[in-house]
Design a protein around this motif. Structure first.
Motif, PDB file in Angstrom:
ATOM      1  N   LEU A 109       1.098  -0.735  -0.007  1.00  0.00           N
ATOM      2  CA  LEU A 109       0.124   0.025   0.242  1.00  0.00           C
ATOM      3  C   LEU A 109       1.053   1.150  -0.718  1.00  0.00           C
ATOM      4  CD1 LEU A 109      -2.620  -1.238   2.340  1.00  0.00           C
ATOM      5  CD2 LEU A 109      -2.606  -1.600   0.356  1.00  0.00           C
ATOM      6  N   ILE A 110       1.011   1.978  -1.243  1.00  0.00           N
ATOM      7  CA  ILE A 110       1.626   3.595  -1.088  1.00  0.00           C
ATOM      8  C   ILE A 110       0.056   4.484  -0.964  1.00  0.00           C
ATOM      9  CG2 ILE A 110       2.914   4.854  -2.693  1.00  0.00           C
ATOM     10  CD1 ILE A 110       3.273   2.012  -4.134  1.00  0.00           C
ATOM     11  N   ILE A 111       1.111   4.698   0.439  1.00  0.00           N
ATOM     12  CA  ILE A 111      -0.129   6.607   0.197  1.00  0.00           C
ATOM     13  C   ILE A 111       0.358   7.675  -0.186  1.00  0.00           C
ATOM     14  CG2 ILE A 111       1.624   7.230   2.624  1.00  0.00           C
ATOM     15  CD1 ILE A 111      -2.899   6.718   2.156  1.00  0.00           C
TER      16      ILE A 111
ATOM     17  N   ALA B  48       1.762  14.025   2.133  1.00  0.00           N
ATOM     18  CA  ALA B  48       1.687  15.081   3.301  1.00  0.00           C
ATOM     19  C   ALA B  48       0.123  13.730   3.887  1.00  0.00           C
ATOM     20  CB  ALA B  48       0.778  15.799   2.691  1.00  0.00           C
ATOM     21  N   SER B  49       0.326  12.348   3.774  1.00  0.00           N
ATOM     22  CA  SER B  49      -0.083  11.491   4.721  1.00  0.00           C
ATOM     23  C   SER B  49       0.601  10.342   5.247  1.00  0.00           C
ATOM     24  CB  SER B  49      -1.360  10.936   4.345  1.00  0.00           C
ATOM     25  OG  SER B  49      -2.115  11.795   3.354  1.00  0.00           O
ATOM     26  N   THR B  50       0.257   9.375   6.063  1.00  0.00           N
ATOM     27  CA  THR B  50       1.311   8.617   6.868  1.00  0.00           C
ATOM     28  C   THR B  50       0.390   7.075   6.099  1.00  0.00           C
ATOM     29  OG1 THR B  50       0.651   8.422   8.335  1.00  0.00           O
ATOM     30  CG2 THR B  50       2.462  10.303   7.861  1.00  0.00           C
ATOM     31  N   HIS B  51       1.545   6.107   7.023  1.00  0.00           N
ATOM     32  CA  HIS B  51       0.608   5.024   6.574  1.00  0.00           C
ATOM     33  C   HIS B  51      -0.875   4.631   6.897  1.00  0.00           C
ATOM     34  CE1 HIS B  51       2.785   3.484  10.380  1.00  0.00           C
ATOM     35  NE2 HIS B  51       2.170   3.042  10.809  1.00  0.00           N
ATOM     36  N   ASP B  52      -0.829   4.855   8.240  1.00  0.00           N
ATOM     37  CA  ASP B  52      -1.705   5.071   9.122  1.00  0.00           C
ATOM     38  C   ASP B  52      -2.904   5.424   7.828  1.00  0.00           C
ATOM     39  OD1 ASP B  52      -0.652   4.301  11.560  1.00  0.00           O
ATOM     40  OD2 ASP B  52      -0.364   5.987  11.736  1.00  0.00           O
ATOM     41  N   ALA B  53      -3.154   6.139   7.160  1.00  0.00           N
ATOM     42  CA  ALA B  53      -4.581   6.303   6.415  1.00  0.00           C
ATOM     43  C   ALA B  53      -4.797   5.261   5.534  1.00  0.00           C
ATOM     44  CB  ALA B  53      -4.051   7.323   5.223  1.00  0.00           C
ATOM     45  N   TRP B  54      -4.245   4.014   5.328  1.00  0.00           N
ATOM     46  CA  TRP B  54      -4.419   3.343   5.273  1.00  0.00           C
ATOM     47  C   TRP B  54      -5.331   2.081   5.535  1.00  0.00           C
ATOM     48  CZ3 TRP B  54      -5.404   2.201  -0.119  1.00  0.00           C
ATOM     49  CH2 TRP B  54      -4.011   2.973  -1.024  1.00  0.00           C
TER      50      TRP B  54
ATOM     51  N   HIS C 260      -3.157   5.470  -3.525  1.00  0.00           N
ATOM     52  CA  HIS C 260      -3.629   6.296  -3.113  1.00  0.00           C
ATOM     53  C   HIS C 260      -3.027   8.321  -3.433  1.00  0.00           C
ATOM     54  CE1 HIS C 260      -5.858   9.763  -0.685  1.00  0.00           C
ATOM     55  NE2 HIS C 260      -7.392   8.659  -1.609  1.00  0.00           N
ATOM     56  N   SER C 261      -3.605   8.390  -4.326  1.00  0.00           N
ATOM     57  CA  SER C 261      -3.148  10.007  -4.908  1.00  0.00           C
ATOM     58  C   SER C 261      -1.986   9.912  -5.646  1.00  0.00           C
ATOM     59  CB  SER C 261      -3.397  10.656  -3.581  1.00  0.00           C
ATOM     60  OG  SER C 261      -4.010  12.371  -4.410  1.00  0.00           O
TER      61      SER C 261
END
Length: 403
Positions: free
Chosen positions: A43-45, A48-54, A131-132
């Motif tokens: 998973l590649i976020i 400005a986001s960290t891995h937690d966003a997944w 994502h994005s």
């Protein structure tokens, strides 16, 4: 804590020496793994986001949000669903290293980080979901090492460059201004909500409170825990988005590699516009399927069940070796504009400059729209300012007007 050192596994290649030179041997990528099983998912976020966003996807794919390092027995722990997931912080954010030089950020360089992580994990092949900005990086991974990709999911993606411009309206420009000015977790949380979700979703009630209020508290807590992203990290990642581009050669590599692609998008996304996601999906025809959902930029949270189902559908179709023509839901007949572009490309091969002029006109039109919107906003605020500065006539002083 698990880290992967990047930039040390291979010497620079002569063809890409200039880019490879930007890979810093001191850069470490923080990652976590969840679940266990033969199905590997990277998973590649996004920006400005960290891995937690997944989180919703990790829970949906593995049945847990507890990292394997926190499970008794260490790696390969957890209840699992036959899926082994790895999520990580991109360079420039979270617990990963933050290069200062903006030139050390590009989707190609960050794709090398992801490939180095695959090597570190010992994964020969994996499903790559992004994502994005993470989806832009995923595209580069797929083009660079297509033999290591089982499937490709692109959530809320664009083609980069001028396509990163949000919708040109007053509301979006106001959000962009607030984002750049946000200095505290509270300010950042407030603007993130308007950036990530549709207004309809935020105004729904969760019990006695609106979802906006509930999410606001969660965002403030999360940002306070991880800390605000540094300016150099944000500028570097933004540079990666702005300089991203998928060439026709890279698109051709993905289309001929033998894996399936799912382009998943929130139709109310104000950052990555649905139009550009559809254009990318059309470029990837016939291996791509388009899934547009009722949601915003963070459709992976707003419509998590539907997104997770789309990801499972992609994994299942890949395991079944489904043919591209069975997989795609895009029309076989190309649009008029795409046919025109194909004709123009043919002309350029014959020595014509029409294609170049057409692309320049397309970009110029978007730039003019952007400038026009700024001019309108400046004009409106200027009128308000002038009104506030206009002298107010005091009663009983007719001589003021005469003079």
């Amino acid at each position: 804590m698990p880290f992967c050192a990047v930039g040390t596994s291979q010497p620079p290649s002569p063809a890409g020496a200039a880019v490879d030179a930007h890979l810093n041997n001191d850069i470490n990528i923080f990652y976590t793994t969840y679940g266990a099983g033969p199905t590997k998912v990277l998973l590649i976020i996004g920006l400005a986001s960290t891995h937690d966003a997944w989180g919703p996807q990790i829970k949906g794919l593995t049945g847990t949000t507890v990292p394997n390092d926190d499970v008794d027995g260490g790696e390969e722990g957890g209840i699992g669903r036959g899926v082994h997931v790895c999520a990580f912080d991109n360079r420039g954010v979270g617990q990963s290293s933050v290069p200062v030089d903006k030139s050390q950020y590009s989707t190609r360089i960050m794709a090398k980080d992801a490939i180095a992580l695959l090597d570190h994990l010992g994964w020969k092949k994996a499903h790559i979901f992004g994502h994005s900005m993470g989806a832009m990086i995923a595209c580069k991974v797929a083009a660079m090492v297509p033999d290591r990709v089982l499937s490709l999911a692109l959530l809320n993606v664009t083609g980069g460059g001028f396509q990163c411009f949000p919708k040109l309206d007053r509301k979006t420009l106001s959000i962009a201004y607030r984002f750049l000015k946000a200095k505290t977790p509270e300010q950042r949380a407030a603007v993130d909500l308007d950036t990530h979700y549709s207004q309809e979703y935020l105004e729904e009630y969760v019990g006695t409170d609106k979802r906006r209020a509930v999410l606001y508290q969660q965002y403030v807590k999360g940002i306070s825990t991880t800390g605000m992203q540094s300016n150099c990290g944000f500028d570097g990642q933004l540079n990666a988005c702005w300089t991203h581009k998928m060439t026709e050669t890279e698109i051709g590599v993905i289309k001929s590699a033998g894996f399936l692609v799912s382009v998943i998008h929130g139709r109310h996304d104000i950052i990555a516009q649905l139009y550009y996601a559809k254009r990318l999906a059309e470029r990837l025809h016939p291996v791509a399927r388009m899934v547009d959902l009722h949601g915003g930029h963070l459709v992976s949270h707003e419509r998590s069940d539907e997104v997770n189902q789309a990801l499972f559908d992609l994994i299942k179709a890949s395991e079944m070796k489904m043919s591209p023509h069975e997989w795609t839901n895009l029309p076989k007949i190309e649009s008029w504009w795409k046919e025109k572009r194909v004709l123009i490309r043919t002309n350029i091969q014959l020595g014509s400059s029409v294609y170049f002029k057409c692309c320049m006109l397309e970009k110029l039109q978007l730039c003019l729209l952007f400038l026009l919107s700024l001019i309108v906003l400046v004009f409106k605020h200027g009128r308000k300012l002038l009104r506030s500065l206009k002298p107010v006539r005091a009663g009983g002083s007719p001589s003021y007007i005469e003079n």
